[in-house]
Scaffold this active site. Structure first.
Site, PDB file in Angstrom:
ATOM      1  CG  ASP A   1      -9.804   7.466   6.865  1.00 54.74           C
ATOM      2  OD1 ASP A   1      -8.730   7.424   6.219  1.00 54.74           O
ATOM      3  OD2 ASP A   1      -9.857   7.558   8.110  1.00 54.74           O
TER       4      ASP A   1
ATOM      5  CG  ASP B   1      -5.356   7.851   4.978  1.00 56.04           C
ATOM      6  OD1 ASP B   1      -6.203   8.572   4.416  1.00 56.04           O
ATOM      7  OD2 ASP B   1      -5.627   6.777   5.554  1.00 56.04           O
TER       8      ASP B   1
ATOM      9  CE  LYS C   1      -6.545   8.404   8.435  1.00 58.51           C
ATOM     10  NZ  LYS C   1      -7.232   7.292   9.102  1.00 58.51           N
TER      11      LYS C   1
ATOM     12  CE  LYS D   1      -3.331   2.575   2.917  1.00 60.38           C
ATOM     13  NZ  LYS D   1      -4.181   2.555   4.121  1.00 60.38           N
TER      14      LYS D   1
ATOM     15  NE  ARG E   1     -11.076  -0.916   3.297  1.00 59.11           N
ATOM     16  CZ  ARG E   1     -11.648  -1.196   4.463  1.00 59.11           C
ATOM     17  NH1 ARG E   1     -12.751  -1.905   4.501  1.00 59.11           N
ATOM     18  NH2 ARG E   1     -11.103  -0.785   5.590  1.00 59.11           N
TER      19      ARG E   1
ATOM     20  CD  GLU F   1      -6.685   5.415   2.508  1.00 58.16           C
ATOM     21  OE1 GLU F   1      -7.678   5.548   3.239  1.00 58.16           O
ATOM     22  OE2 GLU F   1      -5.575   5.049   2.942  1.00 58.16           O
TER      23      GLU F   1
ATOM     24  CG  ASP G   1      -1.925   4.957   5.044  1.00 56.74           C
ATOM     25  OD1 ASP G   1      -1.834   3.850   5.610  1.00 56.74           O
ATOM     26  OD2 ASP G   1      -2.986   5.391   4.549  1.00 56.74           O
TER      27      ASP G   1
HETATM   28  N1  BES Z   1      -4.367   4.336   6.957  1.00 51.56           N
HETATM   29  C1  BES Z   1      -5.491   4.011   7.720  1.00 51.56           C
HETATM   30  C2  BES Z   1      -5.260   2.896   8.743  1.00 51.56           C
HETATM   31  C3  BES Z   1      -4.233   3.121   9.829  1.00 51.56           C
HETATM   32  C4  BES Z   1      -4.664   3.377  11.120  1.00 51.56           C
HETATM   33  C5  BES Z   1      -2.904   3.020   9.593  1.00 51.56           C
HETATM   34  C6  BES Z   1      -3.740   3.543  12.123  1.00 51.56           C
HETATM   35  C7  BES Z   1      -1.964   3.200  10.610  1.00 51.56           C
HETATM   36  C8  BES Z   1      -2.383   3.439  11.877  1.00 51.56           C
HETATM   37  C9  BES Z   1      -6.649   3.545   6.816  1.00 51.56           C
HETATM   38  O1  BES Z   1      -6.655   4.081   5.539  1.00 51.56           O
HETATM   39  C10 BES Z   1      -7.927   3.943   7.469  1.00 51.56           C
HETATM   40  O2  BES Z   1      -8.132   5.102   7.640  1.00 51.56           O
HETATM   41  N2  BES Z   1      -8.736   2.965   7.819  1.00 51.56           N
HETATM   42  C11 BES Z   1      -9.984   3.200   8.455  1.00 51.56           C
HETATM   43  C12 BES Z   1     -11.041   2.380   7.741  1.00 51.56           C
HETATM   44  C13 BES Z   1     -12.420   2.654   8.190  1.00 51.56           C
HETATM   45  C14 BES Z   1     -12.887   4.007   7.694  1.00 51.56           C
HETATM   46  C15 BES Z   1     -13.339   1.569   7.661  1.00 51.56           C
HETATM   47  C16 BES Z   1      -9.856   2.743   9.903  1.00 51.56           C
HETATM   48  O3  BES Z   1      -9.301   1.679  10.136  1.00 51.56           O
HETATM   49  O4  BES Z   1     -10.308   3.467  10.774  1.00 51.56           O
HETATM   50 ZN    ZN Z   2      -4.786   4.635   4.767  1.00 53.73          ZN
HETATM   51 ZN    ZN Z   3      -7.643   5.974   5.421  1.00 51.73          ZN
END
Ligand code: BES
Ligand code: ZN
Ligand code: ZN
Length: 485
Positions: free
Chosen positions: A332, A255, A262, A250, A336, A334, A273
């Site tokens: 957020d 992000d 966020k 990834k 996947r 993104e 990220d």
């Molecule tokens: N990049 C984040 C996940 C992340 C969280 C990485 C903490 C490193 C540390 C990812 O893109 C994200 O924001 N995921 C969300 C998904 C949700 C909106 C379904 C999450 O896990 O909160």
């Molecule tokens: Zn992310």
């Molecule tokens: Zn994200």
């Protein structure tokens, strides 16, 4: 940092001796006084866990590292203890700005000596590019090994691991505005010019559009910085007939969450990220440099997730490369989407196995903290068990989560085939189930949201970018390569 490791047969005081052994009586003789030996003995009597001793003699230093942990134990603790001891030496060496020393190897095994050096090299890292007067800095390291039984291949391997983990950590630590997808592409091209066995292809935004990579296109819309799709092919001639492994990393170079912005807490850390991207590029670098007998392709979708003027929107519906339609419930989620494009692209290689590595979910981070990679597999039990044991060897441990079909319902959409979020629970698993929709081959998914980036240093793992995944992949492919012989 420039590191030079050579073997020698004599230790002198001027070279700052470092004596390592399992037992005080097995140290290389003649370098400690009777007084020093009895001092160590008394210290160890009072505290058997004291393993590291430093004698500052003003004109030179003497270090003693003693580790008598039992070798055979299920958590590979002894080897990890050697890495930790190596990192203790590194922290003194950094603080004292020592750059030459000689390691006198006592009665220990190759694997222990290797682990000590690995811990030392990985622990010698510090990210001080933007510090005018860094407290800790090593510019050049000259290491002599006396009584060592490591062969040249092992020493080369240590140097390459050190180099590539350092590169991966630097990438992760680099501020988001500086390391754009284009800047990363430039670094990758430069890095691989010295590795002709790897074919590098960087697909432009135009090519991304022609290939209908809807995930990358949508996510990149909110940023002025153009996306890229990096293809690294290591297909050595003599193993050409074997199906390749594909690694997908990834590459979200920052992000923000996009329109689903966020909150401020922890937002600065979202420069991490792209840790999956860093791990894939750095791992392919070692695999190729070490000339492993295995075919590996690295795929890196690279973009940013920003809420710019034309950013993709919640409620949008994407038609992905393989025809699957996806309702965007949250911009957020993104990672996947861009991984899905790479997974579709991977099919053209007819891979024996594809592995994704990604800072994908807060859920994985919340479940395992910093100490484990969340691993999931579909139709890949055998390689998963090899990967899991590799993960314990290098102490980048994988804990498995299920990928049962029961979880699939959670990503069903009312208006499209699937949606990009799975609700409140089991976030790491529903993300993996989403990815699985884009695979038609054995699949392993590694969620490194926890261990990719840490708040504070812990032995040879520095604060910030850790480089997790690099040594794991190398260990895995080294095993596969040996099995092929
Ligand atoms: N990049 C984040 C996940 C992340 C969280 C990485 C903490 C490193 C540390 C990812 O893109 C994200 O924001 N995921 C969300 C998904 C949700 C909106 C379904 C999450 O896990 O909160
Ligand atoms: Zn992310
Ligand atoms: Zn994200």
């Amino acid at each position: 940092m420039n590191t030079h490791i050579i073997k020698t047969d004599k230790i002198t005081f001027e070279s700052n001796p470092v004596l390592i052994a399992n037992d005080i009586n097995k140290l290389v003789p003649g370098l400690l006084s009777k007084k020093e030996i009895s001092y160590i003995k008394t210290q160890q009597k009072n505290d058997p866990l004291k393993t590291f001793f430093h004698f500052n003699k003003l004109e030179y230093h003497v270090f003693v590292c003693l580790n008598s942990q039992p070798v055979e134990d299920i958590e590979y603790k002894s080897i990890e203890e050697w890495r930790k001891l190596g990192s203790k030496l590194a922290s003194v060496v950094k603080a004292e700005k020592i750059n030459t020393f000689c390691i006198g190897v006592g009665n220990i095994k190759d694997t222990e000596e290797y682990a000590f050096l690995e811990g030392f090299l990985l622990g010698s890292y510090s990210y001080n590019k933007y510090k005018p007067n860094p407290k800790e800095k090593i510019v050049k390291l000259s290491i002599q090994l006396a009584g060592s039984s490591l062969n040249k291949a092992s020493i080369d391997c240590l140097n390459i691991i050190h180099e590539s983990v350092t590169i991966a950590r630097n990438w992760v630590n680099e501020p988001g505005s500086n390391l754009t997808p284009a800047a990363f592409c430039k670094d990758v091209s430069q890095m691989f010019t010295s590795v002709p066995s790897v074919k590098l292809d960087i697909l432009s935004p135009k090519k991304i559009a022609t290939l209908k990579m809807a995930g990358i296109e949508a996510v990149s819309k909110g940023s002025e910085n153009p996306p890229a799709f990096i293809v690294l092919e290591y297909l050595p001639k003599d193993v050409k007939k074997n199906k390749p492994y594909v690694l997908v990393g990834k590459g979200i170079f920052f992000d923000t969450g996009g329109i689903n912005l966020k909150p401020s807490a922890g937002l600065a850390d979202m420069k991490c990220d792209m840790s999956g991207a860093a791990a894939v590029a750095a791992a392919i670098y070692i695999i190729a440099k070490m000339k492993l007998k295995v075919n590996v392709v690295g795929l890196i979708p690279a973009t940013e997730n920003r809420p710019g003027r034309l950013a993709y929107l919640p409620g949008d519906i994407l038609t992905m490369m393989n025809g699957v339609t996806v309702e965007i419930k949250n911009t957020d989620a993104e990672g996947r989407l861009i991984l899905a494009d790479a997974l579709c692209y991977a099919s053209r290689y007819n891979p024996v196995l594809t592995m994704t590595i990604a800072t994908l979910t807060g859920s994985a981070h919340a479940t395992f903290g910093y100490h484990a990679i969340a691993g999931m597999q579909n139709n890949a039990e055998m390689p998963f068990s090899i990967l899991k044991s590799a993960s314990f060897n290098v102490h980048e441990r994988i804990a498995e989560l299920p990928m049962w079909n029961d979880y699939e319902k959670m990503i069903e959409s009312g208006v499209a085939e699937i949606q990009n979020v799975g609700g409140k629970f089991a976030g790491a698993i529903t993300a993996a189930k989403f990815l699985q929709k884009f695979t038609d081959y054995p699949f392993i998914h590694l969620d490194i949201a926890g261990p990719a980036y840490t708040e504070s240093a812990n032995s040879y793992i520095p604060a910030g970018g850790t480089g997790v995944g690099v040594r794991l992949f190398f260990e895995f492919f080294n095993t596969i390569s040996k099995m092929a012989k």
